[in-house]
Structure formats: structure tokens, C-alpha cells
Design a protein around this motif. Structure first.
Motif, PDB file in Angstrom:
ATOM      1  N   UNK A   1       0.863  -1.189   0.000  1.00 36.51           N
ATOM      2  CA  UNK A   1       0.000   0.000   0.000  1.00 36.51           C
ATOM      3  C   UNK A   1       0.900   1.240   0.000  1.00 36.51           C
ATOM      4  N   UNK A   2       0.547   2.265  -0.746  1.00 35.61           N
ATOM      5  CA  UNK A   2       1.401   3.460  -0.810  1.00 35.61           C
ATOM      6  C   UNK A   2       1.736   4.070   0.550  1.00 35.61           C
ATOM      7  N   UNK A   3       0.815   3.957   1.521  1.00 36.82           N
ATOM      8  CA  UNK A   3       1.067   4.524   2.847  1.00 36.82           C
ATOM      9  C   UNK A   3       1.519   3.482   3.874  1.00 36.82           C
ATOM     10  N   UNK A   4       1.530   2.205   3.509  1.00 32.70           N
ATOM     11  CA  UNK A   4       1.831   1.158   4.486  1.00 32.70           C
ATOM     12  C   UNK A   4       0.674   0.982   5.447  1.00 32.70           C
ATOM     13  N   UNK A   5       0.554   1.921   6.408  1.00 34.30           N
ATOM     14  CA  UNK A   5      -0.583   1.943   7.329  1.00 34.30           C
ATOM     15  C   UNK A   5      -1.703   2.764   6.707  1.00 34.30           C
TER      16      UNK A   5
END
Length: 158
Positions: free
Chosen positions: A63-67
């Protein structure tokens, strides 16, 4: 792939009411998932009605944001027989946008202390624009069976 859903079943050594109560508790979802993707429930209230929104913290390395956070909307709530929701995101303006995939659990009592639980993941409503970026299903072939194993352990208190 022509099929746009996968499912798995497992007999759980607990009454359907107890299994349903665990599934209706968003705080239990990370333990059921078992991949590390599902994190803590942002909305901790039990699932009690169709249309209810519950948010979950998520993590995925790709995912681009990780979280990130997802917003789930309850689509099926038939205690103690079925529960299901669709997953999406909440935009900055509060608008909800759903991706087209659904998680559903069907519970069939096999007596006073056993329940057949069938978990279905359906991505038939995912638009082509998302399919170009995400492979469906986005998990390996054992994920649903593993989740049902975790559910069985959680329900039995192991």
C-alpha cells in the motif's frame, strides 16, 4: 479467472450464537485475519445493523502509505446465521467509496455445540480500473481456511 469468489468452510466447536458474537465484534477481526494486514478496530462497537459503518486500521507493505484505514459497511446481519460487509475508504470530505469486494460468513448449526462456518470473499463487483492495480483475490489460497482456523481458536478460548 472466470470465478469471482472463493470460499472455505470449517466446523467450529461452539454454538452459532457464540461464533456470531465474535464475528460481530470488530475488535476480534485482527485475530481472525492472521495475516497482519488487519490491525486495530477504529470503531469498537459491536455490529448490530445493516448499513452500519465500522473502520479498521490496516497495514500492507504494497500500500502506498503502508498503514491505512478502511471503512466497512455491514450488508448482511442475520444473527446467528449470517454476517457480511463490503470494504472501502472514507474520503477527506466523509464520502465513502467501496471497492466492490465483500466478506461474508454463513453459520449453520450442527447441533447445540458445533457450527459449520463458511467464509466467502466475493470480488465480482470490483471495477476494471481497480483490477488493473490489484490482483484478485489479493491473498494466497490458504487465507480463508487459515482465518477460519483462527476464528475457531478464538471462539474456543485457545
Amino acid at each position: 479467472m472466470d470465478q469471482e469468489n472463493v470460499n472455505a468452510g470449517r466446523t467450529v466447536a461452539a454454538p452459532a450464537e457464540r461464533v456470531f458474537a465474535v464475528l460481530a465484534d470488530p475488535t476480534a477481526h485482527s485475530a481472525i485475519d492472521g495475516t497482519g494486514w488487519v490491525q486495530e478496530a477504529a470503531d469498537r462497537a459491536p455490529l448490530t445493523e445493516v448499513g452500519q459503518i465500522f473502520r479498521m486500521g490496516m497495514y500492507h507493505a504494497n500500500h502506498p502509505d503502508g498503514d491505512y484505514q478502511v471503512a466497512n459497511q455491514v450488508l448482511v446481519l442475520d444473527p446467528p446465521r449470517a454476517i457480511g460487509w463490503r470494504t472501502g475508504t472514507e474520503k477527506d470530505d466523509g464520502h465513502l467509496e467501496f471497492g466492490g469486494w465483500i466478506w461474508r460468513y454463513d453459520l449453520a448449526p450442527l447441533g447445540p455445540s458445533e457450527t459449520l462456518v463458511t467464509l466467502t470473499y466475493d470480488w465480482s463487483a470490483v471495477p476494471q480500473s481497480l483490477r488493473e492495480h490489484i490482483r484478485f483475490p489479493p491473498f494466497g489460497p490458504d487465507h480463508l481456511s487459515d482465518s477460519l482456523h483462527h476464528l475457531a481458536e478464538l471462539v474456543s478460548g485457545r
